[in-house]
Write an enzyme that holds these catalytic residues in place. Structure first.
Site, short mmCIF file in Angstrom:
data_model
loop_
_atom_site.label_atom_id
_atom_site.label_comp_id
_atom_site.label_asym_id
_atom_site.label_seq_id
_atom_site.Cartn_x
_atom_site.Cartn_y
_atom_site.Cartn_z
N GLU A 83 0.79 -1.23 0.00
CA GLU A 83 0.00 0.00 0.00
C GLU A 83 0.82 1.28 0.00
O GLU A 83 0.51 2.21 0.74
CB GLU A 83 -0.93 -0.03 1.21
CG GLU A 83 -0.23 0.01 2.60
CD GLU A 83 0.15 -1.35 3.18
OE1 GLU A 83 0.34 -2.30 2.40
OE2 GLU A 83 0.24 -1.45 4.42
N HIS A 125 -8.13 -3.90 -1.31
CA HIS A 125 -7.37 -4.05 -0.07
C HIS A 125 -6.32 -2.94 0.08
O HIS A 125 -6.28 -2.23 1.09
CB HIS A 125 -6.71 -5.43 -0.05
CG HIS A 125 -5.89 -5.69 1.17
ND1 HIS A 125 -6.36 -6.38 2.25
CD2 HIS A 125 -4.61 -5.33 1.50
CE1 HIS A 125 -5.43 -6.44 3.19
NE2 HIS A 125 -4.35 -5.82 2.75
N GLU A 126 -5.50 -2.77 -0.94
CA GLU A 126 -4.42 -1.77 -0.83
C GLU A 126 -5.02 -0.36 -0.75
O GLU A 126 -4.51 0.50 -0.04
CB GLU A 126 -3.43 -1.90 -1.98
CG GLU A 126 -2.81 -3.28 -2.18
CD GLU A 126 -2.29 -3.95 -0.91
OE1 GLU A 126 -1.92 -3.25 0.06
OE2 GLU A 126 -2.27 -5.21 -0.87
N HIS A 130 -6.05 0.47 2.74
CA HIS A 130 -4.93 0.88 3.59
C HIS A 130 -4.71 2.40 3.56
O HIS A 130 -4.04 2.94 4.45
CB HIS A 130 -3.63 0.21 3.14
CG HIS A 130 -3.39 -1.15 3.72
ND1 HIS A 130 -3.36 -1.38 5.08
CD2 HIS A 130 -3.13 -2.35 3.14
CE1 HIS A 130 -3.09 -2.68 5.30
NE2 HIS A 130 -2.95 -3.28 4.13
N GLU A 160 -3.93 -4.49 9.29
CA GLU A 160 -4.41 -5.49 8.33
C GLU A 160 -5.86 -5.95 8.58
O GLU A 160 -6.62 -6.15 7.64
CB GLU A 160 -3.48 -6.69 8.28
CG GLU A 160 -2.07 -6.35 7.76
CD GLU A 160 -2.05 -5.79 6.34
OE1 GLU A 160 -3.03 -5.94 5.58
OE2 GLU A 160 -1.02 -5.18 5.99
N ASP A 176 8.49 -9.82 10.66
CA ASP A 176 7.98 -10.67 9.59
C ASP A 176 7.40 -11.98 10.12
O ASP A 176 6.49 -12.54 9.52
CB ASP A 176 9.11 -10.99 8.63
CG ASP A 176 8.82 -10.50 7.25
OD1 ASP A 176 8.06 -9.52 7.14
OD2 ASP A 176 9.33 -11.10 6.29
N TYR A 219 -4.92 -10.63 9.64
CA TYR A 219 -5.85 -10.35 8.56
C TYR A 219 -7.24 -10.91 8.86
O TYR A 219 -8.23 -10.20 8.89
CB TYR A 219 -5.36 -10.99 7.25
CG TYR A 219 -4.12 -10.36 6.67
CD1 TYR A 219 -2.87 -10.66 7.20
CD2 TYR A 219 -4.19 -9.50 5.60
CE1 TYR A 219 -1.72 -10.10 6.67
CE2 TYR A 219 -3.05 -8.92 5.06
CZ TYR A 219 -1.81 -9.22 5.59
OH TYR A 219 -0.69 -8.66 5.07
#
Ligand code: BES
Ligand code: ZN
Length: 595
Positions: free
Chosen positions: A260, A284-285, A288, A307, A364, A372
């Site tokens: 995003e 979705h992006e 954001h 998310e 990460d 999500y």
């Protein structure tokens, strides 16, 4: 007053001295594969004698304070965090400049040879900042709590175009020099650069696509609903704050579905399906632009605030454009991902909490489906409880009151109690949802007639070995994905062969259908129709982490690590570092083996 909370993934001490604006002046050299130049910051200090930046795998040549040489030192190196870059300042220092270059180990940047691009004529470069990689191409205070505006001057070979998460050119310049401006303050993980043989095509006066020549028309067609998406999003949760919304379609090694980056979402070419069936990624992006870019997770432990809210918002955009049936199918695919992820973490249930504890880990490691899909389910369940109208006005106000600020989980819980639950006298198990593992009993159960029909078709086939083609002829990608993912454990290779012969799944041009089919082929030892060659081809060309990790995990789970390794050895040079790091861990590899 201390404004910034302690966080484990940045060396910066922003309560003492903080950057407020970046002036970046860099040259991109494809020959030596380095970015070199100077990062100049405006800073605010609290009488501190040093300012600390994050840096990883950078060559720091010299540092200046208010234009004069100053001393600096580097802290100990940490595998995940890199090193602190400590710069001596005095009380009247308001500008610092760091002269630096990237190295061959720089993780954010992927340098692609012409043959790794679509048109195969020119080299390509892109960066990926989230979560803590920006520090590997720009020395910076790399915490999501920091917000800066930026200007950049980027020099590239003069047959290429440079674009950033900023105001962008629409055409190449003669001299390969590009100027950028991002006038809204953004966290460092959203600074991004791509360089390649790019063209621009508009979709509306504020949306459009960048891509290589042979992709740009397809991308414009695939994303032609983008203006409608922005309009639907604005109608839900307030004005779009970033003026322009463009998408760049990158080469296939891009490690995510999408990223995003403000004003310019980065996207994988695997969403260009030809029928708009995978464009929920754009929704979705785009979402954001509110959840994440406007109201930003304060630390990576609060990642679900970015998310989970975005998946909920994405679903609402999809519903507004394409209806409830479609939105429910998307939600149910996510629900199955969530069930799978909870199963993956059966020995580490603490990883299924929304609020994470990533201290001492690479952020990460916390970035899986929980944030999500459990985040989504929390908001969807809350919607059911309080009613859509109330939730919508709450969210709209949440985004506008907290715009350009950061949010911790604790602050959100207080805000939710104060502004939604208490005024409406609603009792809701917020703490259980956010701080406990697993899924609370009051979760909403989403149903889809369409998915029930695919299940019926599947069961009929398993009994009768034949399928009435009239039943499947109008199926969309989501239905095919659901159909394939729900094969029973006991399905025979003969049945898989029958299905493959009937529907040619092995040669599916839709990347999501292909991916779930390949997963089933690996799970069930199916080798018909040359599917092994297709799997290998997919894994060596596509670098999208979610896709490739799903397939390598399937190999691993089915004791086929040898086969996975044979492919991985060929594929790894094509992967961006974030994908390679994940797969190294998954298959138990030491990166050095490949160097
Ligand atoms: N912000 C993420 C990508 C990301 C996550 C980058 C964690 C680095 C660390 C992006 O918005 C995203 O969620 N992408 C998904 C798309 C999808 C859920 C539609 C992806 O890449 O698959
Ligand atoms: Zn996302």
């Amino acid at each position: 007053m201390t404004k910034y909370v302690e966080e484990p993934h940045s060396y910066a001490q922003p309560n003492d001295a903080v950057i407020t604006h970046l002036d970046l002046d860099i040259k991109v050299d494809f020959e030596s594969k380095t970015i070199a130049g100077v990062a100049t910051y405006d800073i605010d200090t609290n009488d501190a004698s040093e300012i600390i930046l994050d840096s990883k795998y950078l060559d720091i040549e010299k540092v200046e304070a208010n234009g004069n040489a100053t001393t600096f030192s580097m802290g100990d190196f940490n595998e995940d965090l890199g090193q602190a870059l400590k710069i001596a300042i005095t009380e009247d220092t308001n500008k610092i400049s760091v002269f630096y270059k990237t190295t061959s180990q720089t993780e954010a940047v992927q340098w692609l040879a012409p043959q790794q691009t679509l048109d195969k004529e020119q080299p390509f470069l892109f960066t990926q900042g989230q979560a803590i990689l920006t520090r590997s191409w720009i020395p910076i205070q790399d915490s999501p709590q920091i917000r800066i505006t930026y200007d950049a001057t980027v020099k590239v070979p003069n047959n290429l175009m440079a674009v950033m998460s900023a105001e962008n050119p629409k055409q190449k310049t003669e001299d390969g020099v590009y100027q950028f401006k991002m006038k809204q303050p953004i966290p460092p993980y959203l600074i991004a650069l791509a360089v390649g043989d790019l063209e621009y095509k508009p979709i509306s006066d504020r949306t459009g696509v960048y891509a290589e020549k042979s992709m740009v028309d397809k991308a414009q067609e695939e994303f032609s609903d983008m203006e409608k998406m922005v309009a639907a999003a604005e109608k839900l949760y307030g004005d779009y704050a970033w003026e322009q919304f463009d998408v760049i379609v990158l080469p296939p090694s891009f490690p995510f579905g999408g990223m995003e980056n403000p004003r310019l979402t980065f996207a994988t070419p695997t969403v260009i399906a030809g029928d708009k069936s995978l464009t929920s990624l754009v929704a979705h992006e785009l979402a954001h632009s509110w959840s994440g870019n406007l109201v930003t997770n304060a630390t990576w432990d609060d990642f679900w605030l970015n998310e989970g809210f975005t998946v909920y918002f994405e679903n609402r955009i999809m519903e507004a454009l394409y209806g409830k049936d479609r939105a429910n199918m998307i939600a149910l695919i996510g629900r199955q991902d969530l069930a799978d992820e909870i199963e993956n973490f059966k020995d580490a249930p603490e990883m299924t909490r929304l609020k994470l504890d990533l201290e001492g880990k690479n952020p990460d490691d916390g970035m899986n489906s929980i944030a999500y899909d459990k985040g989504f389910l929390f908001l969807r369940t809350l919607e059911e409880k309080v009613g859509r109208d109330k939730l919508d006005s709450f969210l709209k106000a949440y985004f506008s009151k907290n715009a350009f600020k950061t949010m911790t989980t604790e602050k959100f819980v207080d805000y939710l109690n104060l502004n939604l639950l208490e005024p409406n006298n609603i009792d809701f198990n917020v703490e259980e949802w956010i701080y406990e593992p697993g899924i609370p009993d009051n979760q909403v159960v989403i149903v889809s007639d369409k998915f029930e029909q695919t299940e019926t078709v599947l069961n009929t086939f398993l009994d009768s070995k034949s399928i009435d083609a009239s039943k499947t002829k109008d199926w969309t990608t989501d239905e095919w994905v659901h159909f394939i993912r729900n094969f029973p454990e006991s399905i025979s290779t003969e049945d898989l062969q029958r299905l493959d012969n009937a529907f040619d799944f092995t040669n599916a041009s839709n990347s999501h259908i292909a991916m779930v089919w390949y997963e089933q082929a690996i799970n069930h030892d199916y080798h018909g129709n040359d599917v092994d060659a297709k799997i290998e081809d997919f894994l060596t060309h596509v670098g999208r982490r979610w896709y490739v990790a799903t397939l390598y995990k399937a190999f691993e789970r089915n004791d086929k690590t040898e086969a996975a390794l044979a492919i991985y050895k060929k594929a790894r040079p094509n992967y961006h570092s974030v994908t390679a790091n994940t797969i190294d861990d998954l298959l138990g590899f030491e990166a050095e083996e490949f160097e």
